[in-house]
Design a protein around this motif. Structure first.
Motif, PDB file in Angstrom:
ATOM      1  N   PHE A  70      68.582  -0.191  34.999  1.00 47.40           N
ATOM      2  CA  PHE A  70      67.267  -0.551  34.477  1.00 47.40           C
ATOM      3  C   PHE A  70      66.383  -1.193  35.536  1.00 47.40           C
ATOM      4  O   PHE A  70      65.179  -0.924  35.604  1.00 47.40           O
ATOM      5  CB  PHE A  70      67.410  -1.500  33.279  1.00 47.40           C
ATOM      6  N   THR A  71      66.965  -2.069  36.372  1.00 45.52           N
ATOM      7  CA  THR A  71      66.155  -2.746  37.389  1.00 45.52           C
ATOM      8  C   THR A  71      65.596  -1.748  38.396  1.00 45.52           C
ATOM      9  O   THR A  71      64.402  -1.797  38.738  1.00 45.52           O
ATOM     10  CB  THR A  71      66.992  -3.813  38.125  1.00 45.52           C
ATOM     11  N   ILE A  72      66.451  -0.831  38.881  1.00 44.05           N
ATOM     12  CA  ILE A  72      65.984   0.174  39.843  1.00 44.05           C
ATOM     13  C   ILE A  72      64.968   1.102  39.188  1.00 44.05           C
ATOM     14  O   ILE A  72      63.890   1.364  39.743  1.00 44.05           O
ATOM     15  CB  ILE A  72      67.173   0.975  40.413  1.00 44.05           C
ATOM     16  N   SER A  73      65.302   1.578  37.988  1.00 46.22           N
ATOM     17  CA  SER A  73      64.414   2.543  37.311  1.00 46.22           C
ATOM     18  C   SER A  73      63.084   1.912  36.932  1.00 46.22           C
ATOM     19  O   SER A  73      62.019   2.485  37.182  1.00 46.22           O
ATOM     20  CB  SER A  73      65.103   3.098  36.052  1.00 46.22           C
ATOM     21  N   GLN A  74      63.128   0.724  36.312  1.00 45.72           N
ATOM     22  CA  GLN A  74      61.880   0.074  35.919  1.00 45.72           C
ATOM     23  C   GLN A  74      61.045  -0.289  37.143  1.00 45.72           C
ATOM     24  O   GLN A  74      59.816  -0.174  37.124  1.00 45.72           O
ATOM     25  CB  GLN A  74      62.155  -1.178  35.083  1.00 45.72           C
ATOM     26  N   GLY A  75      61.700  -0.711  38.237  1.00 46.34           N
ATOM     27  CA  GLY A  75      60.965  -1.022  39.456  1.00 46.34           C
ATOM     28  C   GLY A  75      60.227   0.183  40.001  1.00 46.34           C
ATOM     29  O   GLY A  75      59.052   0.086  40.400  1.00 46.34           O
ATOM     30  N   LYS A  76      60.893   1.344  40.004  1.00 46.06           N
ATOM     31  CA  LYS A  76      60.242   2.570  40.479  1.00 46.06           C
ATOM     32  C   LYS A  76      59.106   2.984  39.557  1.00 46.06           C
ATOM     33  O   LYS A  76      58.049   3.450  40.010  1.00 46.06           O
ATOM     34  CB  LYS A  76      61.275   3.694  40.573  1.00 46.06           C
ATOM     35  N   ILE A  77      59.321   2.835  38.235  1.00 46.55           N
ATOM     36  CA  ILE A  77      58.267   3.184  37.271  1.00 46.55           C
ATOM     37  C   ILE A  77      57.062   2.272  37.452  1.00 46.55           C
ATOM     38  O   ILE A  77      55.902   2.723  37.418  1.00 46.55           O
ATOM     39  CB  ILE A  77      58.816   3.092  35.827  1.00 46.55           C
ATOM     40  N   ILE A  78      57.308   0.964  37.649  1.00 48.79           N
ATOM     41  CA  ILE A  78      56.202   0.025  37.862  1.00 48.79           C
ATOM     42  C   ILE A  78      55.438   0.380  39.126  1.00 48.79           C
ATOM     43  O   ILE A  78      54.181   0.359  39.142  1.00 48.79           O
ATOM     44  CB  ILE A  78      56.744  -1.418  37.949  1.00 48.79           C
ATOM     45  N   ASP A  79      56.148   0.731  40.185  1.00 49.57           N
ATOM     46  CA  ASP A  79      55.480   1.094  41.441  1.00 49.57           C
ATOM     47  C   ASP A  79      54.578   2.317  41.271  1.00 49.57           C
ATOM     48  O   ASP A  79      53.518   2.397  41.898  1.00 49.57           O
ATOM     49  CB  ASP A  79      56.516   1.370  42.533  1.00 49.57           C
ATOM     50  N   ARG A  80      55.014   3.249  40.416  1.00 47.34           N
ATOM     51  CA  ARG A  80      54.257   4.506  40.293  1.00 47.34           C
ATOM     52  C   ARG A  80      53.264   4.501  39.139  1.00 47.34           C
ATOM     53  O   ARG A  80      52.139   4.981  39.286  1.00 47.34           O
ATOM     54  CB  ARG A  80      55.243   5.664  40.110  1.00 47.34           C
ATOM     55  N   TRP A  81      53.650   3.948  37.992  1.00 43.32           N
ATOM     56  CA  TRP A  81      52.788   4.045  36.800  1.00 43.32           C
ATOM     57  C   TRP A  81      52.349   2.685  36.237  1.00 43.32           C
ATOM     58  O   TRP A  81      51.570   2.643  35.288  1.00 43.32           O
ATOM     59  CB  TRP A  81      53.495   4.833  35.693  1.00 43.32           C
ATOM     60  N   GLY A  82      52.884   1.588  36.758  1.00 44.32           N
ATOM     61  CA  GLY A  82      52.453   0.278  36.293  1.00 44.32           C
ATOM     62  C   GLY A  82      53.440  -0.374  35.332  1.00 44.32           C
ATOM     63  O   GLY A  82      54.412   0.235  34.878  1.00 44.32           O
ATOM     64  N   THR A  83      53.169  -1.649  34.990  1.00 42.81           N
ATOM     65  CA  THR A  83      54.097  -2.437  34.178  1.00 42.81           C
ATOM     66  C   THR A  83      54.203  -1.940  32.743  1.00 42.81           C
ATOM     67  O   THR A  83      55.258  -2.047  32.124  1.00 42.81           O
ATOM     68  CB  THR A  83      53.671  -3.916  34.152  1.00 42.81           C
TER      69      THR A  83
END
Length: 511
Positions: free
Chosen positions: A425-438
């Motif tokens: 979750f940390t890796i995936s959510q971090g990548k999602i935040i970097d690309r699409w936001g929080t």
């Protein structure tokens, strides 16, 4: 039968009195509850005497203290990730690994550590945990230089090894030291220390390490932060060496009395693991627990990035929001623990708290970007109350579903699941935040919390430990109806109290 029971009862009382200082000296203010029940304990002719010691509260508080020290170190980098990126000249993903190393280390080491807990007991496990914890803090003191990121990662790795010895202990410690009506509360206190450490980890680093541009000044502040954690860890280590005790002289419950009669040759660690993996209700709980706690780990690790994206320059408030999440969760943990001890409604409570965790996450997700920090504080507190409050519920529900398997083994598997999902979750959510936001990143977690809620609803509530205690109560009731009531008379102070199979005696409580 009446004369045998009377003799057995008098023998138990003499044994308690003759046991010496460890059972305490009598005093007018002290109160110890000794339960003498005619319940078979390996030998059908001998009763199992149970006793609660005052020292149990000292033991669980000491455990909470070193759990606090270790949990603080987990989050101390992540909550000031932007400052650490600047000081060590690394990217955000590298700083995220300073938190994720706690999760990664747990996965391969949990099985040998759980075996050690089962074979060597609580004291050896506590000593190893504190030795590693205190060593990790001093390694990090030496790493407060801009070119020593590798050394600070190594120090964090040593501290993460200590965590493996800590996370599975609350339910084991509660079962070994506390009465049947206290185990959930005691487990909550054990988890409470870990949560308080995370709370302090959110609060102190942003205060101790201001966001300044001068590298030398920044190194000074980081070194002070490391010295504080090293001093605390060293003090706690000394206390554990002096005070921490393996187990009470007399078991606190009938379940523990029976557990002590299991011969070492009768217990197989691998067979226990196999039994747990074939236990369908436990497997459902293990996955749902991992989804919930993994989400909490991800939110905690990435909280600084989430807040800074919408509220630039608010590093200190990001820490305070994290503090709010955990403090609310601490309240939730204690309330849920007390509630379980009173009601024994394990599945209903676990499902309700899980559902409210999902609702809290949805509310937090849709209000984070409104531009009002006070709203974030409120929604984060509500989320923390249920999501962090879920932690002891999972531990205690697992013990009920898996009795008589080792509490350390079931807790270890739960935590292993949490670490695996936490990394994902940390890796995936971090990548999602970097690309699409929080917003997209938080919706990602909401989906998995929904799945976890559904899985929790499918768990069959087979409360095995409660059944053992209820069966013992039924044996006492049947014996009371058939035994000679005059044969079991317990005299104390001013007169006599008649009892069939149970004598409750008020005696001094000691350390």
């Amino acid at each position: 039968m009446g004369e045998d029971a009377r003799a057995s009862q008098e023998s138990s009382a003499r044994d308690a009195n003759d046991a010496g200082p460890h059972l305490g000296a009598r005093g007018p203010d002290a109160a110890e509850h000794i339960e003498c029940s005619i319940i078979p304990n390996g030998d059908s002719s001998s009763p199992a005497t149970t006793r609660l010691y005052k020292k149990r509260w000292l033991i669980v508080c000491l455990f909470s203290a070193y759990s606090l020290s270790n949990a603080y170190q987990w989050i101390q980098y992540g909550i000031i990730s932007n400052i650490m990126m600047k000081f060590y000249n690394v990217d955000g993903f590298a700083v995220d690994w300073l938190s994720m190393i706690y999760m990664l280390t747990y996965i391969p080491f949990i099985f040998p550590v759980t075996w050690l807990l089962d074979k060597k007991g609580l004291r050896v496990t506590a000593l190893l945990a504190n030795a590693l914890n205190f060593s990790g803090t001093w390694i990090k003191v030496a790493s407060a230089k801009a070119n020593l990121f590798g050394l600070t990662m190594f120090g964090q790795f040593v501290s993460s090894l200590a965590q493996v010895f800590i996370l599975g202990m609350p339910s084991s410690l509660a079962s070994v030291w506390f009465g049947a009506d206290e185990v959930s509360t005691a487990c909550s206190i054990g988890v409470f220390g870990n949560q308080l450490g995370v709370a302090i980890g959110f609060l102190l680093p942003p205060i101790l390490v201001p966001n300044v541009d001068d590298v030398e000044e920044l190194a000074y502040h980081i070194r002070i932060m490391f010295y504080i954690s090293a001093g605390v860890a060293t003090f706690i280590f000394i206390l554990v060496v002096i005070v921490f005790q393996e187990k009470p002289e007399i078991p606190p419950t009938q379940a523990q009395a029976q557990a002590r009669n299991i011969l070492p040759g009768d217990y197989s660690y691998m067979a226990s693991i196999s039994n747990l993996l074939r236990n369908k209700p436990f497997m459902l709980l293990m996955v749902s627990y991992g989804l919930n706690v993994g989400s909490f780990y991800s939110i905690s690790t990435l909280l600084n990035r989430m807040i800074i994206e919408h509220y630039p320059g608010e590093e200190v408030n990001a820490g305070r929001i994290g503090l709010t999440i955990v403090v609310a969760g601490m309240a939730g943990s204690l309330i849920c623990g007390i509630w379980l001890d009173r009601t024994k409604t394990y599945k209903q409570t676990t499902l309700a708290v899980y559902l409210f965790s999902l609702i809290g996450m949805l509310v937090y997700t849709f209000t984070l970007n409104l531009g009002h920090l006070w709203v974030v504080f409120v929604t984060a507190g509500a989320l923390g109350f249920f999501m962090t409050g879920y932690l002891p519920l999972g531990f205690e529900f697992a013990v009920e579903l898996t009795y008589p398997e080792s509490e350390g083994t079931s807790s270890g598997l739960l935590n292993c699941s949490a670490q695996i999902f936490g990394i994902i979750f940390t890796i995936s959510q971090g990548k999602i935040i970097d690309r699409w936001g929080t917003f997209a990143g938080n919706i990602f977690l909401c989906i998995f919390l929904l799945i976890g809620t559904a899985l929790t609803g499918l768990i069959k509530s087979d409360l095995r430990r409660q059944k053992v205690n209820l069966q013992n109560t039924e044996v006492q009731s049947v014996s009371k109806a058939t035994a000679d009531p005059d044969a079991l008379t317990c005299t104390h102070g001013h007169g006599e109290k008649k009892a069939a199979m149970k004598c409750e005696h008020k005696e001094s409580e000691s350390y």
